[in-house]
Design a protein around this motif. Sequence first.
Motif, PDB file in Angstrom:
ATOM      1  N   ASP A  85       6.881   2.363   5.247  1.00 41.86           N
ATOM      2  CA  ASP A  85       5.896   1.457   5.382  1.00 41.86           C
ATOM      3  C   ASP A  85       4.703   1.423   4.196  1.00 41.86           C
ATOM      4  OD1 ASP A  85       3.161   0.060   6.367  1.00 41.86           O
ATOM      5  OD2 ASP A  85       2.795   1.714   8.054  1.00 41.86           O
ATOM      6  N   GLY A  86       4.699   0.207   3.720  1.00 45.14           N
ATOM      7  CA  GLY A  86       3.852  -0.143   2.360  1.00 45.14           C
ATOM      8  C   GLY A  86       4.427   0.229   1.509  1.00 45.14           C
ATOM      9  N   HIS A  88       0.862  -1.107  -0.100  1.00 52.14           N
ATOM     10  CA  HIS A  88      -0.018  -0.022  -0.157  1.00 52.14           C
ATOM     11  C   HIS A  88       0.861   1.494   0.004  1.00 52.14           C
ATOM     12  CE1 HIS A  88       0.700   1.205   4.140  1.00 52.14           C
ATOM     13  NE2 HIS A  88       0.874  -0.065   4.377  1.00 52.14           N
ATOM     14  N   HIS A 131       7.715  -6.082   2.947  1.00 52.14           N
ATOM     15  CA  HIS A 131       7.263  -4.898   3.811  1.00 52.14           C
ATOM     16  C   HIS A 131       8.342  -4.963   5.064  1.00 52.14           C
ATOM     17  CE1 HIS A 131       4.607  -2.678   6.472  1.00 52.14           C
ATOM     18  NE2 HIS A 131       3.657  -2.621   5.301  1.00 52.14           N
ATOM     19  N   HIS A 137      -1.444  -6.839   7.605  1.00 50.99           N
ATOM     20  CA  HIS A 137      -1.003  -6.256   6.194  1.00 50.99           C
ATOM     21  C   HIS A 137      -2.257  -6.780   5.185  1.00 50.99           C
ATOM     22  CE1 HIS A 137       2.842  -5.415   7.767  1.00 50.99           C
ATOM     23  NE2 HIS A 137       2.734  -6.443   8.548  1.00 50.99           N
ATOM     24  N   GLU A 185      -4.695   0.712   3.279  1.00 46.51           N
ATOM     25  CA  GLU A 185      -4.436  -0.460   4.232  1.00 46.51           C
ATOM     26  C   GLU A 185      -4.431   0.054   5.421  1.00 46.51           C
ATOM     27  OE1 GLU A 185      -1.379  -2.674   6.514  1.00 46.51           O
ATOM     28  OE2 GLU A 185      -1.668  -0.657   6.350  1.00 46.51           O
ATOM     29  N   GLU A 186      -4.402   1.550   5.767  1.00 48.60           N
ATOM     30  CA  GLU A 186      -4.490   2.127   7.090  1.00 48.60           C
ATOM     31  C   GLU A 186      -5.800   2.600   7.339  1.00 48.60           C
ATOM     32  OE1 GLU A 186      -2.067   2.021   8.986  1.00 48.60           O
ATOM     33  OE2 GLU A 186      -0.031   2.176   7.584  1.00 48.60           O
TER      34      GLU A 186
HETATM   35 MN   LIG Z   1       1.909  -1.289   5.781  1.00 51.30          MN
END
Ligand SMILES: [Mn+2]
Lengths: 423, 423
Positions: free
Chosen positions: B103-104, B92, B202, B371, B137-138
């Motif tokens: 992150d992602g 993501h 990741h 995830h 994703e968040e």
């Molecule tokens: Mn993530």
Amino acid sequence: AHHPATTHPLAPKINLERVLSELKTLATHSDLTPPAVQRVVYTSSDLSARTYLQRIISEANLAIHEDVVGNLFAVWRGSSSSQSRAVATGSHIDAIPHSGMYDGVLGVLGGLEAIRSLKEAGFTPSRDVHLIMFTSEEPTRFGIGCLGSRVLSAELPHEYMYKLVDSNGTTLDEARKAAGFTKELSEAILPDDTYSAFVELHIEQADSLERSSTHIGAVTSIAAPAQAAVRFSGSGGHAGALPMAERHDPGLAGAELALEVEKAALDGQSNYSVATTGRFEVFPGAVNSVPRTATLELDVRNVELEERNEMLTRIRDSATKIAERRGVRLEFNVTNADAPADCNKHIVEMVAQAAQESGLSYSRLVSRAYHDSLFMARKFPTGMIFVPCRGGVSHRPDDLERIVIRITFIRSLANFRLPFCHI
Amino acid sequence: AHHPATTHPLAPKINLERVLSELKTLATHSDLTPPAVQRVVYTSSDLSARTYLQRIISEANLAIHEDVVGNLFAVWRGSSSSQSRAVATGSHIDAIPHSGMYDGVLGVLGGLEAIRSLKEAGFTPSRDVHLIMFTSEEPTRFGIGCLGSRVLSAELPHEYMYKLVDSNGTTLDEARKAAGFTKELSEAILPDDTYSAFVELHIEQADSLERSSTHIGAVTSIAAPAQAAVRFSGSGGHAGALPMAERHDPGLAGAELALEVEKAALDGQSNYSVATTGRFEVFPGAVNSVPRTATLELDVRNVELEERNEMLTRIRDSATKIAERRGVRLEFNVTNADAPADCNKHIVEMVAQAAQESGLSYSRLVSRAYHDSLFMARKFPTGMIFVPCRGGVSHRPDDLERIVIRITFIRSLANFRLPFCHI
Ligand SMILES: [Mn+2]
Ligand SMILES: [Mn+2]
Ligand SMILES: [Mn+2]
Ligand SMILES: [Mn+2]
């Protein structure tokens, strides 16, 4: 206590409808829809409430003056006022968000009605009688309660006043000037010999009078709060990824401290010990984040200064130990630690005896909440008269519907001719 | 695990500078000043990041299509794609407030670089290879994580999607349409035979790889959160006036529960048990008021579904007991309770063996964070490759400065030719 029957030559007649109508009118000067009241110092609702109050005071033919922060003094001139110090009564009219119509206001309008009924009965005092409306008894805007009474009793240093700021960044000094109170701050303090007595009428804000069907409370002492701002800080992290063993969670430190705050009060010697965690916030406050900070605000009260301070010390020690054990950083700032005050014994007795002579039941009790009287008591012989309120509700809008005013107090106040001394 | 040496006829060359430069550029599509990143789904920073991503994907000559919620699929067409199912990688690009740049994003740009380097080495796959960028994703905007992967794996019923709403009152359906994703929701779900394998790259979001100086983590299972919204309600009161014995303080009920949440995780059988009180708020939140409500949000995770559910049950029981004992009202709503997932054993072995053959150290480990792979695993054989991040930092801006990307992973991903199957 001596209270010769000859001090009751007149039969002042309280106009209940007038007071109730004024209470209701004042409640409409509010930022909220009734029954909720909000009237924050120097905002338009506060200023319009002041204008209304000045109008009804003027209609009672009392002279008005205001001080540097807007404390209002209504003066009933005595026949030989140069020979003896004045006496005073009063309270506040500001109101925290979602509060009711009686807190503070009753002591202002009740005092006014007592004066009016005495005047209408043809009485003239020898001393001057003052009705005081104190500015900002509530800490809503500037974070400090009893602003007006602190200022005039010299309990608030000028340097400190210049530092007070509201959440929008407006200073007290800017706000008071914008509201029209522009005199020098140094003119604020009342001379020590201004009053021979001060008495404040107030709803009890607890339910002991109501539960025992007692008309009048003769307040013997006023508990005082110590307040502290506490912050625990840790490094945060992802709620899924950070193992328990590696956490330094300030939110849990805060949770432990909140329970210690409760324990400190429950373990207190006197049954007037109370301690509260009124604010508790974690940051960033997301469900999948271990908190990085926890911010708490604590309020600790007792009628005994020493025990109050012991509670605060115990809580601070707990916070230190919790922070060490959890590996979080601690900031602990005592933001306020006023001393409790005793009421003047003579005034307490006069209130009790006058109640008796008026056929009203009464009991001696402690004020758990603090009031402008706390600061007036630093300089002047001071007393308080409590009247019952249903359910002990004070800072909530539903008191408009639920409170029972034992309106007898107003009659009492007039009968006593302000009960604290021979006027 | 079989991994014949003959599957490495090419020597794809990773362009490290290119990936790093793209990571940094993507970090500028943000609502915050670097190093802090914030990129909330369907906001202008998210949409401009998508435009940038589409541009570099197009430059790599991959075909692009998007689904009903904006999940993006970049397709590298295989030579005999009609004969075998496609394989996919991806992650993501949305970012919570004050998060970092890896992150992602690493899984999206790393996957792209792996594909590009294989293409540049002259390789053509027989199967189709997809790069997927999952939407949201968040949980920042709509309160639910892995929105895109839930939708395409049929784990989010349509009725539920229509109920999702952000804090401004905008529904998911309005927001996706305003962002240009207007197809019927019923077109969202991927057919069961779409992918023969999915692998997500990741950052670890924990520090076990970094502390042990290990290049690669072969994820064996993915812990899943259960989340609950808890509210305790009492009648409030004045912090000075309300005696301790008469209090029903929801803030203290919340404090007790937060500590019980911690205990439930500490007492857990597996050392992957974590439980967090990420939100804790009291109302009205004034220093001189006993709270009237306390609102908590809890996050409970485990790799074993049964143990995770036992933790949640224990916490709910504690909440009930606390509420009874303190005389406060309890609302306890499980807002989310996804099952954990196991990675496909064959893929785990291939990741491990490929790491070995590439001269990279590796270890098998559990993903504590969840995830999009959690939901992809419901339908497709799925694996994850973790790379170390310094200090285990994931959701914080300082990872821009502090994280160490063992950029070797990208080489690995290419060397493996997407390690999960023979392409
Ligand atoms: Mn993530
Ligand atoms: Mn009040
Ligand atoms: Mn008051
Ligand atoms: Mn994340």
